[in-house]
Design an enzyme around this catalytic site. Sequence first.
Site, PDB file in Angstrom:
ATOM      1  N   ASP A  83      -0.764  -1.936  -1.488  1.00 48.40           N
ATOM      2  CA  ASP A  83       0.648  -1.792  -1.135  1.00 48.40           C
ATOM      3  C   ASP A  83       0.846  -1.030   0.163  1.00 48.40           C
ATOM      4  OD1 ASP A  83      -0.233   0.560  -2.356  1.00 48.40           O
ATOM      5  OD2 ASP A  83       0.930   0.232  -4.176  1.00 48.40           O
ATOM      6  N   ASN A 154       5.322   6.583 -14.254  1.00 51.00           N
ATOM      7  CA  ASN A 154       6.200   5.656 -14.976  1.00 51.00           C
ATOM      8  C   ASN A 154       5.433   4.416 -15.433  1.00 51.00           C
ATOM      9  OD1 ASN A 154       5.689   4.349 -12.616  1.00 51.00           O
ATOM     10  ND2 ASN A 154       7.816   4.176 -11.948  1.00 51.00           N
ATOM     11  N   GLU A 161       6.945  -1.935 -10.389  1.00 54.16           N
ATOM     12  CA  GLU A 161       7.653  -0.881 -11.111  1.00 54.16           C
ATOM     13  C   GLU A 161       8.159  -1.375 -12.469  1.00 54.16           C
ATOM     14  OE1 GLU A 161       7.337   1.950  -9.996  1.00 54.16           O
ATOM     15  OE2 GLU A 161       7.858   2.219  -7.890  1.00 54.16           O
TER      16      GLU A 161
HETATM   17  C1  F6R Z   1      -1.205   3.343  -4.552  1.00 56.11           C
HETATM   18  C2  F6R Z   1      -0.514   2.725  -5.670  1.00 56.11           C
HETATM   19  C3  F6R Z   1       0.122   3.518  -6.753  1.00 56.11           C
HETATM   20  C4  F6R Z   1      -0.693   4.737  -7.178  1.00 56.11           C
HETATM   21  C5  F6R Z   1      -0.020   5.512  -8.308  1.00 56.11           C
HETATM   22  C6  F6R Z   1      -0.764   6.772  -8.663  1.00 56.11           C
HETATM   23  O1  F6R Z   1      -1.743   2.368  -3.676  1.00 56.11           O
HETATM   24  O2  F6R Z   1      -0.436   1.534  -5.703  1.00 56.11           O
HETATM   25  O3  F6R Z   1       0.337   2.679  -7.865  1.00 56.11           O
HETATM   26  O4  F6R Z   1      -1.972   4.313  -7.584  1.00 56.11           O
HETATM   27  O5  F6R Z   1       1.288   5.835  -7.936  1.00 56.11           O
HETATM   28  O6  F6R Z   1      -0.717   7.647  -7.588  1.00 56.11           O
HETATM   29  P1  F6R Z   1      -1.561   9.010  -7.562  1.00 56.11           P
HETATM   30  O7  F6R Z   1      -3.003   8.608  -7.497  1.00 56.11           O
HETATM   31  O8  F6R Z   1      -1.141   9.687  -6.281  1.00 56.11           O
HETATM   32  O9  F6R Z   1      -1.218   9.744  -8.793  1.00 56.11           O
END
Ligand code: F6R
Length: 265
Positions: A83, A154, A161
């Site tokens: 992403d 979440n 999402e």
């Molecule tokens: C990042 C992504 C997100 C993260 C998720 C966890 O490329 O796609 O889905 O993997 O938000 O983020 P952290 O590792 O910062 O807790």
Amino acid sequence: MPAPVRVLSLAGATVQVFAEVPLACRAVADRIAQVTRSALDTRGRAILGLATGSTPIPVYARLIELHRAGELSFANVTTYNLDEYYPISPLDSNSYRSFMYKHLFGQIDLPPNRAHLLDGSIPEAFAAEQAAAYDRWIAADGGLDLQLLGLGRNGHIGFNEPSDLPVAEALALGTRLTHLDPITRADAAKDFGGEDKVIPRALTLGVAPILAARTILIAAFGPNKADAVARSLTGPTTARVPGSLLQTVPGKVTWYLDEASAKGL
Ligand code: F6R
């Protein structure tokens, strides 16, 4: 490869619980190295789907170590990131392009034209075309050998999402421009200097191409992730918890957890 303290079999996935986060990250990196080497041996190339966020940083540090030790080359590897914020300049320190250069790409021998990220600086009128092309590039490369994922508080995977979509529609989601959930924006506030400054949209690899990867590794650590982990692994398959959609691809998902994130299992 570091050994987990517990291994569970849940919702079609293997769940490895580690005593310490650094050990879990090392196990993730060693597994990525193993999948990469095996793809290189059998097909002469490896296609990896990569994630950003805080979770994979030590994983990438270990991959860099393996590379420096002469144990892993990325010369014949292709990567696709999950992403990118939209709109954002690739030079912005909050862009995932910058993140990947800082934490991995700048320190390994991955050819720059094979390190793919969705481009957050493309005109909006072309965002859908770019997203469709990204899915086509992955397919043309023979699909992802491995997808590395983190888990949002979440339950999001990539920036897919929580939503009220029927499961079949959530499973069919392709790569696209999307809106960030309020919890995702709250979690990104520290990077942007305030929740109101977080870029509210992002380009994300869709659920369908994520689930099509031949191997999926998902890492989640700390007490803040415990609820999302439990709902992904022990709750119903629902678009309200995108991590639970991994239940639909039994046999290819491995979860890497610590005791805190595994608490609800
Ligand atoms: C990042 C992504 C997100 C993260 C998720 C966890 O490329 O796609 O889905 O993997 O938000 O983020 P952290 O590792 O910062 O807790």
